[in-house]
Design a protein around this motif. Structure first.
Motif, PDB file in Angstrom:
ATOM      1  N   UNK A 121       0.905  -1.018   0.002  1.00 33.06           N
ATOM      2  CA  UNK A 121       0.073   0.035   0.141  1.00 33.06           C
ATOM      3  C   UNK A 121       0.765   1.236   0.101  1.00 33.06           C
ATOM      4  N   UNK A 122       0.248   2.286  -0.775  1.00 32.85           N
ATOM      5  CA  UNK A 122       1.082   3.549  -0.880  1.00 32.85           C
ATOM      6  C   UNK A 122       0.254   4.863  -0.623  1.00 32.85           C
ATOM      7  N   UNK A 123       0.966   5.734   0.104  1.00 29.29           N
ATOM      8  CA  UNK A 123       0.346   7.145   0.229  1.00 29.29           C
ATOM      9  C   UNK A 123       1.254   8.287  -0.220  1.00 29.29           C
ATOM     10  N   UNK A 124       0.726   8.831  -1.180  1.00 27.22           N
ATOM     11  CA  UNK A 124       1.770   9.981  -1.506  1.00 27.22           C
ATOM     12  C   UNK A 124       1.036  11.595  -1.293  1.00 27.22           C
ATOM     13  N   UNK A 125       0.254  11.569  -0.384  1.00 31.67           N
ATOM     14  CA  UNK A 125      -0.339  12.724   0.301  1.00 31.67           C
ATOM     15  C   UNK A 125       0.151  12.960   1.625  1.00 31.67           C
ATOM     16  N   UNK A 126      -0.101  12.034   2.538  1.00 33.28           N
ATOM     17  CA  UNK A 126       0.352  12.069   4.051  1.00 33.28           C
ATOM     18  C   UNK A 126      -0.912  12.075   4.758  1.00 33.28           C
ATOM     19  N   UNK A 127      -2.056  11.779   4.469  1.00 39.63           N
ATOM     20  CA  UNK A 127      -3.168  12.000   4.985  1.00 39.63           C
ATOM     21  C   UNK A 127      -3.736  10.206   5.677  1.00 39.63           C
TER      22      UNK A 127
END
Length: 568
Positions: A171-177
């Motif tokens: 899983x990846x998050x590129x926003x930080x939320x």
């Protein structure tokens, strides 16, 4: 691998600047602080109305909020400007002390050795594996450095490999939320699958058919993990089946597979209660079964081995006990006690092996690892040989082994990984973090003391300093503590503290009430109407360190945290 941050060096610089003569001083820095506008907002809850003048600051997209936060940052930079040279020096010390190229200790699962490595000059880990033997060719599953290219922010959760060890869910998050996208990679071909599941938590568990994945999704407003879905590889994620929804807003839920890989579990968690649902991992489309209905003040956790479930429970057992029950008979009328409750020992967890049961306990504020042969042979405890430390089992994925792998750290011993032979009672050091820059643990001494609280309770203190210390009240001392949510604070190695110790500092960790260091009652004595104990314990520790000559009132810097706020 520890990340070196500007914030870390700033905090250490401030400690030194305040407490060491001749260091950079911030005393004369007098820039004008920004003042947030007061906009009264009336809030009503439970028939009580209160006024919040700063409620408007909740809106992170409000340009005025952003402008105010930028002004606060500028003010902070101006106040600490005199420490810039010291910050730079400390940052350099930190970087020189930490080995940049490193690799985790491989662990074995289903014929593969899995590990993570870091490369010098790169910020992110590289996740790898080798088949059958450590001498086999390396397969890179994910190089997070390449994945992060072009992103201002990037977070990756490695997730799980499917039961056939051929498909990786990550899983990846590129926003930080903390809204992640689950993606899939065929580890045999290196190809990325087309499936993408957006706006989820990143918590996943595979069924044994190698095609079905369960995952959790959060509430978009509160971020509470509240739903569990079922996805089949190749299917449209928008049509995934909702298999469970946690309707109680005071509970969170997650999904995982037991160590035996025989059952999938949905765990619903409240601060005072838990509830489990279980499903045969070989039959992912069957109905989930409630293990034991939730009730207030009953916390339990479940694991599985062969034809039995093993349950850690606080039912008529404040410090928890261990019971077992046959598969298919989960009601309490079938439970059989294995480890009884003890008033002076907190039962924290367990690892199940073919021939041994390993129990993790806390006694006198310290973690203990207890080995119990299933044969009925005498049990024993591991001896760690230091007055203050942290030790916990890790990466024990194989039932049929005599080797217990555990992590160990202390105030003077860098993070270490051991394999312990439970039959021969011998241990092998597999890895110890290398601390560069001439670090020698023999230069430092650690000890454990108890400070008297106002109500007579003895509060544990873990301490470290350079050997040869004279208790003359002249030493600068950093005192830290945290007392909330039952989160225990353990005496672990921190390479950044070496910069303080080498400048004559003493470091002390106060194990104040609100954690669980001394048992469940330690937590309950630091919450609700007894929350005051968290703060008076912390003050008592500071006063004790002054009274016993370790430091002086003007040489003490104290900081910590609690559900009630910051302790300074």
């Amino acid at each position: 691998m520890r990340l070196i941050t500007k914030k870390t060096s700033l905090v250490v610089a401030l400690w030194i600047a305040f407490l060491l003569p001749g260091s950079a001083s911030v005393a004369n820095a007098q820039p004008k602080p920004p003042m947030a506008r007061r906009i009264p907002t009336m809030l009503e809850k439970h028939g009580h109305v209160r006024t919040d003048d700063y409620f408007w600051l909740r809106d992170r997209n409000n340009p005025e909020v952003v402008k105010y936060l930028e002004a606060e940052n500028e003010y902070a930079e101006a106040v600490v400007a005199p420490t810039q040279a010291l910050q730079k020096k400390l940052s350099q010390e930190f970087r020189e002390r930490i080995k940049q190229t490193d690799m985790s200790v491989p662990y074995k699962k289903d014929g593969y050795y899995y590990y993570t490595r870091m490369e010098e000059g790169k910020e992110y880990p590289i996740h790898c594996r080798k088949k059958d033997a450590l001498t086999a060719p390396e397969q890179i599953m994910l190089d997070v450095n390449k994945m992060a290219e072009g992103h201002a922010f990037f977070s990756c959760r490695i997730g799980e490999v499917s039961s056939n060890q051929d498909v990786l869910a990550y899983a990846v998050d590129t926003v930080g939320r903390r809204f992640y996208t689950i993606r899939f990679k065929n580890l045999l071909t290196g190809e990325s699958l087309s499936d993408e599941i957006r706006d989820v938590t990143g918590n996943v568990a595979w069924a044994n058919d190698n095609r079905t994945l369960f995952y959790t999704k959060q509430d978009p407003v509160t971020l509470r993990w509240h739903r569990v879905y079922r996805h089949t590889l190749g299917a449209d994620p928008s049509k995934d089946d909702l298999v469970f929804e946690e309707a109680d807003e005071t509970f969170n839920c997650d999904v995982f597979k037991t160590k035996s890989q025989s059952y999938l579990m949905i765990e619903s968690v409240h601060i005072l209660s838990t509830e489990f649902r279980y499903l045969d991992a070989n039959d992912p489309r069957a109905e989930w079964q409630v293990f034991l209905p939730r009730r207030r003040d009953h916390e339990y956790w479940v694991d599985h081995y062969r034809d039995r479930f093993y349950i850690r429970t606080n039912d008529v057992a404040k410090n928890f006990k261990l019971v077992t029950t046959p598969v298919g008979q989960t009601g309490q009328e079938y439970w059989k006690e294995i480890i009884p409750h003890r008033d002076d020992v907190l039962f924290e967890g367990m690892e199940i092996f073919k021939d041994h049961l390993v129990v993790v306990e806390r006694k006198g504020g310290l973690l203990q690892i207890r080995v119990r042969p299933w044969s009925g042979a005498p049990e024993h405890y591991l001896d760690f040989g230091e007055p203050a430390y942290f030790a916990i089992p890790m990466d024990n994925l194989d039932f049929d082994t005599r080797l217990l792998r555990y992590y160990y750290s202390s105030l003077t011993t860098p993070d270490s990984i051991y394999d312990y032979d439970m039959g021969a009672k011998t241990r092998t050091l597999l890895k110890r973090d290398e601390v560069l820059g001439g670090f020698d643990p023999n230069r430092y001494a650690s000890e454990r003391r108890f400070a008297p609280a106002p109500d007579g309770v003895r509060i544990p203190l873990s301490m470290v300093y350079q050997k040869g210390l004279e208790r003359n009240g002249a030493h600068p001392l950093l005192l830290e503590g945290y007392g909330s949510y039952g989160a225990s604070s353990d005496a672990m190695f921190n390479p950044f503290l070496v910069s303080l110790l080498d400048r004559g500092f003493i470091y002390a960790l106060a194990h104040i009430r609100g954690g669980q260091e001394m048992g469940r009652w330690w937590y309950e004595d630091g919450k609700l109407l007894k929350k005051k104990n968290t703060f008076t314990d912390f003050t008592a520790c500071a006063e004790h360190l002054v009274a016993t000559g370790y430091t002086g009132p003007d040489r003490l810097f104290a900081m910590g945290g609690s559900a009630g706020g910051l302790l300074v």
